[in-house]
Write a protein that holds these residues in place. Sequence first.
Motif, PDB file in Angstrom:
ATOM      1  N   ALA A 298       0.824  -1.208   0.000  1.00 42.44           N
ATOM      2  CA  ALA A 298       0.000   0.000   0.000  1.00 42.44           C
ATOM      3  C   ALA A 298       0.860   1.261   0.000  1.00 42.44           C
ATOM      4  CB  ALA A 298      -0.932  -0.009   1.209  1.00 42.44           C
ATOM      5  N   ILE A 299       1.884   1.295   0.843  1.00 43.43           N
ATOM      6  CA  ILE A 299       2.760   2.469   0.916  1.00 43.43           C
ATOM      7  C   ILE A 299       3.495   2.682  -0.399  1.00 43.43           C
ATOM      8  CG2 ILE A 299       4.851   3.380   2.002  1.00 43.43           C
ATOM      9  CD1 ILE A 299       3.929   2.112   4.619  1.00 43.43           C
ATOM     10  N   LEU A 300       4.059   1.613  -0.948  1.00 42.66           N
ATOM     11  CA  LEU A 300       4.868   1.734  -2.160  1.00 42.66           C
ATOM     12  C   LEU A 300       4.006   2.052  -3.378  1.00 42.66           C
ATOM     13  CD1 LEU A 300       7.347  -1.213  -1.529  1.00 42.66           C
ATOM     14  CD2 LEU A 300       7.740   1.242  -1.204  1.00 42.66           C
ATOM     15  N   ARG A 301       2.792   1.549  -3.406  1.00 39.57           N
ATOM     16  CA  ARG A 301       1.905   1.862  -4.535  1.00 39.57           C
ATOM     17  C   ARG A 301       1.575   3.357  -4.549  1.00 39.57           C
ATOM     18  NH1 ARG A 301      -3.906   1.508  -5.045  1.00 39.57           N
ATOM     19  NH2 ARG A 301      -4.524   1.247  -7.223  1.00 39.57           N
ATOM     20  N   ARG A 302       1.298   3.932  -3.397  1.00 44.04           N
ATOM     21  CA  ARG A 302       1.006   5.367  -3.341  1.00 44.04           C
ATOM     22  C   ARG A 302       2.244   6.193  -3.678  1.00 44.04           C
ATOM     23  NH1 ARG A 302      -1.364   3.987   1.610  1.00 44.04           N
ATOM     24  NH2 ARG A 302       0.053   5.354   2.763  1.00 44.04           N
ATOM     25  N   LEU A 303       3.388   5.777  -3.161  1.00 40.87           N
ATOM     26  CA  LEU A 303       4.614   6.528  -3.424  1.00 40.87           C
ATOM     27  C   LEU A 303       4.971   6.484  -4.910  1.00 40.87           C
ATOM     28  CD1 LEU A 303       6.858   8.150  -2.046  1.00 40.87           C
ATOM     29  CD2 LEU A 303       8.126   6.020  -1.743  1.00 40.87           C
ATOM     30  N   ARG A 304       4.770   5.348  -5.541  1.00 45.33           N
ATOM     31  CA  ARG A 304       5.047   5.239  -6.977  1.00 45.33           C
ATOM     32  C   ARG A 304       4.106   6.126  -7.788  1.00 45.33           C
ATOM     33  NH1 ARG A 304       3.308   1.677 -11.341  1.00 45.33           N
ATOM     34  NH2 ARG A 304       5.030   1.293 -12.803  1.00 45.33           N
ATOM     35  N   GLN A 305       2.845   6.203  -7.392  1.00 46.94           N
ATOM     36  CA  GLN A 305       1.912   7.060  -8.121  1.00 46.94           C
ATOM     37  C   GLN A 305       2.279   8.524  -7.949  1.00 46.94           C
ATOM     38  OE1 GLN A 305      -0.111   5.576 -10.113  1.00 46.94           O
ATOM     39  NE2 GLN A 305      -1.057   7.420 -10.961  1.00 46.94           N
ATOM     40  N   MET A 306       2.791   8.878  -6.774  1.00 46.68           N
ATOM     41  CA  MET A 306       3.286  10.240  -6.569  1.00 46.68           C
ATOM     42  C   MET A 306       4.455  10.528  -7.497  1.00 46.68           C
ATOM     43  SD  MET A 306       3.055  10.285  -2.392  1.00 46.68           S
ATOM     44  CE  MET A 306       3.887  11.861  -2.151  1.00 46.68           C
ATOM     45  N   GLN A 307       5.328   9.558  -7.676  1.00 49.26           N
ATOM     46  CA  GLN A 307       6.453   9.737  -8.600  1.00 49.26           C
ATOM     47  C   GLN A 307       5.966   9.881 -10.033  1.00 49.26           C
ATOM     48  OE1 GLN A 307       9.032   6.347  -9.042  1.00 49.26           O
ATOM     49  NE2 GLN A 307      10.714   7.548  -9.908  1.00 49.26           N
ATOM     50  N   ILE A 308       5.009   9.059 -10.441  1.00 50.45           N
ATOM     51  CA  ILE A 308       4.505   9.096 -11.811  1.00 50.45           C
ATOM     52  C   ILE A 308       3.879  10.449 -12.138  1.00 50.45           C
ATOM     53  CG2 ILE A 308       2.743   8.140 -13.365  1.00 50.45           C
ATOM     54  CD1 ILE A 308       3.183   5.435 -12.012  1.00 50.45           C
ATOM     55  N   THR A 309       3.085  10.980 -11.218  1.00 47.51           N
ATOM     56  CA  THR A 309       2.337  12.213 -11.473  1.00 47.51           C
ATOM     57  C   THR A 309       3.097  13.477 -11.096  1.00 47.51           C
ATOM     58  OG1 THR A 309       1.273  12.068  -9.298  1.00 47.51           O
ATOM     59  CG2 THR A 309       0.148  11.016 -11.151  1.00 47.51           C
ATOM     60  N   GLY A 310       4.211  13.322 -10.374  1.00 45.67           N
ATOM     61  CA  GLY A 310       4.967  14.500  -9.937  1.00 45.67           C
ATOM     62  C   GLY A 310       4.416  15.148  -8.697  1.00 45.67           C
ATOM     63  N   SER A 311       3.469  14.508  -8.029  1.00 44.80           N
ATOM     64  CA  SER A 311       2.893  15.060  -6.809  1.00 44.80           C
ATOM     65  C   SER A 311       3.818  14.792  -5.627  1.00 44.80           C
ATOM     66  CB  SER A 311       1.516  14.440  -6.539  1.00 44.80           C
ATOM     67  OG  SER A 311       1.016  14.850  -5.286  1.00 44.80           O
TER      68      SER A 311
END
Length: 447
Positions: A298-311
Amino acid sequence: MSVVTLQLGQCGTQIGQALFDCLAAETVSDQGSARSPLDVFFRPVDERPSRTTRNRRHARAVLVDMEPKVVNMAIASAAHSATNWCYPPNSSFLQQSGSGNNWARGYNSYGPKFASTVCELVRREAEQADYLGGFLLLQSMAGGTGAGLGTYIAEAIRDTFPSSFLMNHCIWPYQSGEVIVQNYNSLLTLAHLAEISDGIILMENSALHTACQRLLNIQRPSFNDLNGVAARSIASSLLPACYRPAAGGTSQQGKQITLFGDVVEKVCCHPAYRLLSLRALPQMPPASVDFTTFTWPAILRRLRQMQITGSVVEEGLQWNVKVNSPDEIRSQRINKSLAAMLTLRGQGARQADVSMFSHPGLYTPWAVQPLTVASAADRFAKCEMSASLLSNDQTCMGLIRPMQDKAYKMYNAGAYLHQYKQFGIEKQDFDSCFARIEDTYASYQAL
């Protein structure tokens, strides 16, 4: 290995105090750890500690401001810290004048006048280290002291310690405006630091504000609240950790990350790319930690999406942006990276599978070693699991372009240029600054 921190101006002083509070708290909670941050960021008060100073530590820090109030408050607060740390005596440089938010005054007037005195304080602190890992400069980009004088001091540190690593942590001002000339000040600071710094971590005030309001449930956050969020993010990335493979599944401990040599080598590997973004999870009120179930997927999935979107904030993530196929990558705006360092802390940090961060669609095609992974078994901020991502990516473009547009409008109208000319900054200096910023923007746009 030791890091000397320079707290420049009001903003740098306040963030520095919050950072040392955070680091000292982690030291207290993890006493006996083989990777204690004590020697990196602190040193003993004296060689023969008394009963009252046995557990006391001095922060490896130098404080600089043109007004004494904030620095004196930070020193007094640290002296009464519950986590047993304080600033060394005679480690601050103070004046009674202020810079009036004038970058040119801080850079061209105060810089040449006071830099040698500040460098002597830095030299004395650096000599206390058996092995100097580098310098961490904390500053804002909007004002006169942290931005203007801070930039001059950064250049002086580079000249005085040419073989040492120099990292800057800079607070980017609110887009709505904190200072009327913040557009000039921010671009002047960025243009100069990009020439001499090994890495510049940019952290936006509005993102810190959003994190406080939406994730920490602080409806009217103070600067202390913002500084606390910034400090925890920095600490999560800089606390000791060891190399591990991206695939995980191993219990073997690798070589310890060296500050700042390994960070510069892995993340700031190209001289044209020095601007870094920092993401850290989880972001939640401390009172919620004991009632939260943590899992690495769960933590890594959210962190990866933050990286993808630049958030840099996990609130309101765009989950429809994906990098599963080449068609998706071409049709969507992906936040491309040159390199990233992922650090996991807590239970199962060495075994967690982070191969999702190795997807080639996240990085520029010519990246040599795009992903570095580190881990530590110790908890951070009492969280059973936590992760941080220090990334050299295109996030900076969203900060630079609006600031450029506003600065160009002011410059073409001749607004406030006389304040800079008074202290030796001419139009050609602005033109040179704008050209360097354009080159930096174009480099990141080409990733």
